[in-house]
Design an enzyme around this catalytic site. Sequence first.
Site, PDB file in Angstrom:
ATOM      1  N   HIS A 119      50.808  38.689  42.435  1.00 17.62           N
ATOM      2  CA  HIS A 119      49.680  38.012  41.789  1.00 17.62           C
ATOM      3  C   HIS A 119      49.836  36.486  41.773  1.00 17.62           C
ATOM      4  O   HIS A 119      48.904  35.768  41.389  1.00 17.62           O
ATOM      5  CB  HIS A 119      49.500  38.533  40.368  1.00 17.62           C
ATOM      6  CG  HIS A 119      48.058  38.727  39.981  1.00 17.62           C
ATOM      7  ND1 HIS A 119      47.038  37.922  40.448  1.00 17.62           N
ATOM      8  CD2 HIS A 119      47.458  39.655  39.188  1.00 17.62           C
ATOM      9  CE1 HIS A 119      45.886  38.320  39.948  1.00 17.62           C
ATOM     10  NE2 HIS A 119      46.109  39.381  39.186  1.00 17.62           N
ATOM     11  N   ASP A 138      44.711  37.324  44.517  1.00 12.84           N
ATOM     12  CA  ASP A 138      43.874  37.657  43.364  1.00 12.84           C
ATOM     13  C   ASP A 138      42.987  38.856  43.680  1.00 12.84           C
ATOM     14  O   ASP A 138      42.832  39.258  44.835  1.00 12.84           O
ATOM     15  CB  ASP A 138      43.021  36.460  42.960  1.00 12.84           C
ATOM     16  CG  ASP A 138      43.876  35.285  42.479  1.00 12.84           C
ATOM     17  OD1 ASP A 138      44.805  35.520  41.692  1.00 12.84           O
ATOM     18  OD2 ASP A 138      43.604  34.149  42.904  1.00 12.84           O
TER      19      ASP A 138
END
Length: 417
Positions: free
Chosen positions: A387, A391
């Site tokens: 992450h 995204d």
Amino acid sequence: MKIEDMKMPQLGESVTEGTILKWLIKPGDHVNKYDPIAEVMTDKVSAEIPSSFTGRILKIVARENETILVDEVICTIEAEGGSEKNETGDQHSTENEKMLETVTNPEPIKPRYSPAVLKISQENGIDLSSVKGSGRAGRITRKDLVKLLEGRMDTYDANSVPSVTAFYETNEKLSSHFEKSITSVGDLEIPITGMRKKIAANMVKSKTEIPHAWMMVEVDATELVKLRDSLKAEFKQKEGYNLTYFSFFIKAISQAITEFPEMNSMWADDKIIEKKDINISIAIASSNALFVPVIKQVDEKSIKGIARDIHELALKARTGKLKPEEMQDGTFTINNIGAFGSIQSMGIINHPQAAILQVESIVKRPVIIDDMIAVRNMVNLCLSIDHRVLDGLVCGKFLARIKEIIETSFQEGTNIY
């Protein structure tokens, strides 16, 4: 004859050390140049290392399961084709060279540290020049720094940080109790091999350094199943190996990566590196180990070419013949977990990559299509992402594109060559 040192080779870019898993020779054995002498594991590859000389093995210096720095001596050999070391001339020559080096280069040699040691020291403000190493030739190891940090925690004032101290002491007691009570009569204790230690270390590194996030998409693979079923018998007879579903999934995923190149990226502390080549790592399990060989430039290959690479790499992995270069430079990992009947799983990212995609088992399920119930071949694709790099928006589009390719591009009559 001449006495030569054989040293730990560098088995990949940025590799600084390797662990001797198993010696394939013993003192007194005669070996030819390029004969395998040991099995070695690094954080990037498991491979056999070859002899640098032809001759008779004199001494094994490195022990099995010992981690050795690149260019450190692992064994000595009485090499053929040379002369014995001259105990007078050679010694004088060596001493003269050392004296010359001292005169021309009086600065002290800078000590070498592993990446793990440098990272821990920088994060915790440790002056490495003040640390006494327990490794070979006084080398500072990761364990030395962990022990130093634990010692720092023990010196904290319990009144100033009661929660930290209490937590630490409680965990120590629980750990001690667990170690004493974990085994009972009849339990089998299995020693941890170098291979398993490396796998464990890589998994811990991935989970502790990478903030994982997960997504999943359901795909209708009915047309793909029809296409593969129509081709598999003739393909096996013509090519000599199987046309697997996995080769179609790899083709679809690599095509989607060309359209969403962000998926082919890596985190590099102060920057994100988007890799040019699409090199797919595939997980292959043998009887006692896990290998992750790489199919290079996948987007340039046909389905037939991908199927051939899968077959050849799997065969090499299971017979211990993978070369170091065949396990390097992967940019995205695809795991065929469906071969074991799994329908949903969340993979751990193959550090330093930014994503791993699990291809689950294809199963027949009733599906509503235009207000009618139909039996379709369905498969789940499960994506784990870093992450820091990726995204939800781009990953959602990426999965949707893979779904579209699988559901619409693999029809009967599709050319796989």
